[in-house]
Design a protein around this motif. Structure first.
Motif, mmCIF file in Angstrom:
data_model
loop_
_atom_site.group_PDB
_atom_site.id
_atom_site.type_symbol
_atom_site.label_atom_id
_atom_site.label_comp_id
_atom_site.label_asym_id
_atom_site.label_seq_id
_atom_site.Cartn_x
_atom_site.Cartn_y
_atom_site.Cartn_z
ATOM 1 N N ILE A 375 0.835 -1.200 0.000
ATOM 2 C CA ILE A 375 0.000 0.000 0.000
ATOM 3 C C ILE A 375 0.868 1.247 0.000
ATOM 4 O O ILE A 375 0.613 2.212 -0.730
ATOM 5 C CB ILE A 375 -0.949 0.002 1.211
ATOM 6 C CG1 ILE A 375 -1.905 -1.192 1.144
ATOM 7 C CG2 ILE A 375 -1.721 1.309 1.279
ATOM 8 C CD1 ILE A 375 -2.691 -1.288 -0.130
ATOM 9 N N ARG A 376 1.932 1.238 0.781
ATOM 10 C CA ARG A 376 2.817 2.402 0.850
ATOM 11 C C ARG A 376 3.456 2.693 -0.508
ATOM 12 O O ARG A 376 3.685 3.851 -0.860
ATOM 13 C CB ARG A 376 3.914 2.169 1.890
ATOM 14 C CG ARG A 376 4.901 3.315 2.001
ATOM 15 C CD ARG A 376 6.149 2.939 2.773
ATOM 16 N NE ARG A 376 7.176 3.965 2.638
ATOM 17 C CZ ARG A 376 8.444 3.792 2.929
ATOM 18 N NH1 ARG A 376 8.868 2.619 3.381
ATOM 19 N NH2 ARG A 376 9.309 4.780 2.772
ATOM 20 N N SER A 377 3.700 1.676 -1.292
ATOM 21 C CA SER A 377 4.442 1.857 -2.540
ATOM 22 C C SER A 377 3.695 2.715 -3.556
ATOM 23 O O SER A 377 4.323 3.332 -4.425
ATOM 24 C CB SER A 377 4.773 0.492 -3.159
ATOM 25 O OG SER A 377 3.600 -0.174 -3.588
ATOM 26 N N THR A 378 2.363 2.775 -3.476
ATOM 27 C CA THR A 378 1.603 3.572 -4.456
ATOM 28 C C THR A 378 0.823 4.710 -3.822
ATOM 29 O O THR A 378 0.133 5.446 -4.529
ATOM 30 C CB THR A 378 0.609 2.687 -5.232
ATOM 31 O OG1 THR A 378 -0.310 2.071 -4.307
ATOM 32 C CG2 THR A 378 1.339 1.625 -6.037
ATOM 33 N N ALA A 379 0.928 4.884 -2.502
ATOM 34 C CA ALA A 379 0.129 5.894 -1.807
ATOM 35 C C ALA A 379 0.847 7.230 -1.667
ATOM 36 O O ALA A 379 0.346 8.131 -1.002
ATOM 37 C CB ALA A 379 -0.286 5.380 -0.429
ATOM 38 N N GLN A 380 2.011 7.381 -2.301
ATOM 39 C CA GLN A 380 2.750 8.642 -2.203
ATOM 40 C C GLN A 380 1.920 9.805 -2.756
ATOM 41 O O GLN A 380 1.935 10.909 -2.216
ATOM 42 C CB GLN A 380 4.077 8.540 -2.952
ATOM 43 C CG GLN A 380 4.923 9.803 -2.910
ATOM 44 C CD GLN A 380 6.218 9.654 -3.688
ATOM 45 O OE1 GLN A 380 6.415 8.670 -4.402
ATOM 46 N NE2 GLN A 380 7.108 10.616 -3.537
ATOM 47 N N PHE A 381 1.206 9.552 -3.871
ATOM 48 C CA PHE A 381 0.337 10.564 -4.460
ATOM 49 C C PHE A 381 -1.105 10.073 -4.436
ATOM 50 O O PHE A 381 -1.365 8.869 -4.517
ATOM 51 C CB PHE A 381 0.752 10.865 -5.903
ATOM 52 C CG PHE A 381 2.159 11.381 -6.038
ATOM 53 C CD1 PHE A 381 2.582 12.474 -5.303
ATOM 54 C CD2 PHE A 381 3.058 10.770 -6.891
ATOM 55 C CE1 PHE A 381 3.878 12.957 -5.419
ATOM 56 C CE2 PHE A 381 4.355 11.235 -7.027
ATOM 57 C CZ PHE A 381 4.770 12.345 -6.281
ATOM 58 N N GLU A 382 -2.040 11.021 -4.350
ATOM 59 C CA GLU A 382 -3.459 10.664 -4.322
ATOM 60 C C GLU A 382 -4.015 10.558 -5.742
ATOM 61 O O GLU A 382 -3.524 11.207 -6.662
ATOM 62 C CB GLU A 382 -4.250 11.722 -3.552
ATOM 63 C CG GLU A 382 -3.928 11.791 -2.078
ATOM 64 C CD GLU A 382 -4.816 12.783 -1.366
ATOM 65 O OE1 GLU A 382 -6.053 12.578 -1.341
ATOM 66 O OE2 GLU A 382 -4.291 13.784 -0.844
ATOM 67 N N PRO A 383 -5.050 9.756 -5.935
ATOM 68 C CA PRO A 383 -5.686 9.674 -7.256
ATOM 69 C C PRO A 383 -6.573 10.879 -7.527
ATOM 70 O O PRO A 383 -7.366 11.287 -6.682
ATOM 71 C CB PRO A 383 -6.508 8.384 -7.165
ATOM 72 C CG PRO A 383 -6.784 8.196 -5.706
ATOM 73 C CD PRO A 383 -5.615 8.777 -4.981
#
Length: 389
Positions: A375-383
């Motif tokens: 989850i951390r790997s893609t949560a740096q930026f919001e959709p």
């Protein structure tokens, strides 16, 4: 319907037929079918020499993790009313994707009110989409412009700012050179730039106005790009100065970024939100989509995953992330996290903001540590996808 159905790229005659069909199917003309003719791919279904279905496809980049990823953006699709009910829309999506995949698309985005068939094809919505309405008087009372100057018109510097800010979200389109002109002509947009004296452009706002049937005007915001909270406040203060002409400011669906400027700034929380059908994402080529995406530079890890390829077809993968790059390769190692095709799309877009939200969405994990890392790997930026196609 006894005559054979065939699929084909549209020539001049088929473009005209599809334009006529879309007008009949939607109940009004669809201007983009003509306006995008030089830039879009049009695939149609033909029965007995007559176009009965079709849709446009744009091959553009979308930003994910700060990097541009080639995307097949599908829009303006329809099926003739007399042909509905036979899964033709599903077959049409497959045919529309085919040439765009051949040209390099590794993901696909679609905006549709018919989310059921899109989900059956592996598309899923990473986030909700809202249209906001705020009383103009409330903006005038609540926000100050400080020392920002406002100038009319779009410049190269402002377009560069938009691209830089777009990289800070998951989903915005890396706008081609023709994109802005298309939108300006389509919606009659007026653009304003915001900057402190002697400083570069810090904010970009585009809006459209229509005469109110009684008095004043209706004002809708299409672009809202700010590099900081003070810039956003200055832009909202500028909108508030329209209070003598427009009672309400409408932020077109998805136009307002998901940051809490309104929540933290309004004195009276009388803003309203209207939910719209969401944008949906599908991963077309898992290894290439992973390779091309941006990744956190401070994360080094490996996670074994089991991912649904087609309904009922599950495959094992090893995701490896290091120094801002990633790759995913087939493996025989048992997966620590299991994702359906739709869950994969949401994770890719940063739609799971915590392990709790992922588990509530049905994501299965045998290792809490592996799920946290994933989850951390893609949560740096919001959709966020403010662009419409």
């Amino acid at each position: 319907m006894n005559q054979q159905l065939t699929f084909a790229p549209a020539d001049d005659g088929l473009w005209e037929q599809y334009d006529q069909l879309a007008t009949r199917a939607y109940g009004h003309p669809i201007g983009d079918i003509i306006h995008l003719r030089e830039h879009a791919d049009l695939q149609v279904a033909v029965r007995g020499g007559r176009v009965v279905a079709g849709g446009l496809g744009l091959l553009v980049d979308q930003f994910f993790g700060g990097a541009p990823v080639p995307s097949a953006c599908l829009g303006d699709g329809c099926v003739a009313p007399e042909e509905r009910g036979d899964r033709l829309a599903t077959d049409m999506v497959t045919e529309r994707l085919r040439p765009l995949i051949d040209r390099g698309a590794v993901i696909s985005a679609i905006v549709t009110s018919s989310t059921g068939y899109a989900r059956r094809l592996g598309f899923e919505a990473p986030t909700g989409v809202l249209a906001w309405a705020v009383a103009t008087d409330d903006l005038k009372r609540s926000f100050a412009s400080e020392d920002f100057e406002v100038e009319h018109g779009l410049t190269d510097e402002a377009e560069a700012l938009q691209r830089d800010l777009a990289r800070q979200w998951n989903g915005p389109v890396h706008r081609p050179t023709w994109w802005t002109r298309w939108k300006q002509d389509k919606s009659n947009l007026t653009t304003y730039r915001f900057a402190r004296p002697g400083h570069p452009t810090a904010g970009l706002l585009s809006l459209t106005t229509k005469r109110h049937e009684r008095h004043g005007m209706r004002l809708a915001v299409h672009d809202f790009w700010a590099d900081s909270q003070p810039t956003a406040a200055a832009m909202l203060a500028f909108l508030g100065r329209h209070n003598t002409r427009a009672r309400t400011i409408t932020f077109r669906r998805g136009a307002l970024p998901p940051y809490p400027t309104l929540l933290h700034g309004l004195r009276h929380h009388r803003n309203t939100a209207e939910a719209w059908h969401p944008w949906m994402l599908r991963i077309l080529d898992i290894p290439e989509a992973i390779r091309l995406r941006g990744w956190p530079g401070d994360l080094t890890t490996a996670v074994a995953m089991e991912i649904e390829n087609e309904p009922g077809d599950w495959r094992r993968w090893m995701l490896q992330i290091k120094a801002g790059t990633a790759e995913i390769v087939p493996t025989h190692v048992e997966g620590q996290v299991t994702l359906t095709r739709r869950q994969l799309a949401v994770w890719y877009a940063g739609g799971y903001r915590s392990t709790t939200s992922a588990r509530m969405a049905g994501v299965h994990a045998v290792s809490e540590k592996a799920l946290t890392t994933l989850i951390r790997s893609t949560a740096q930026f919001e959709p966020w996808l403010p662009d419409h196609f």
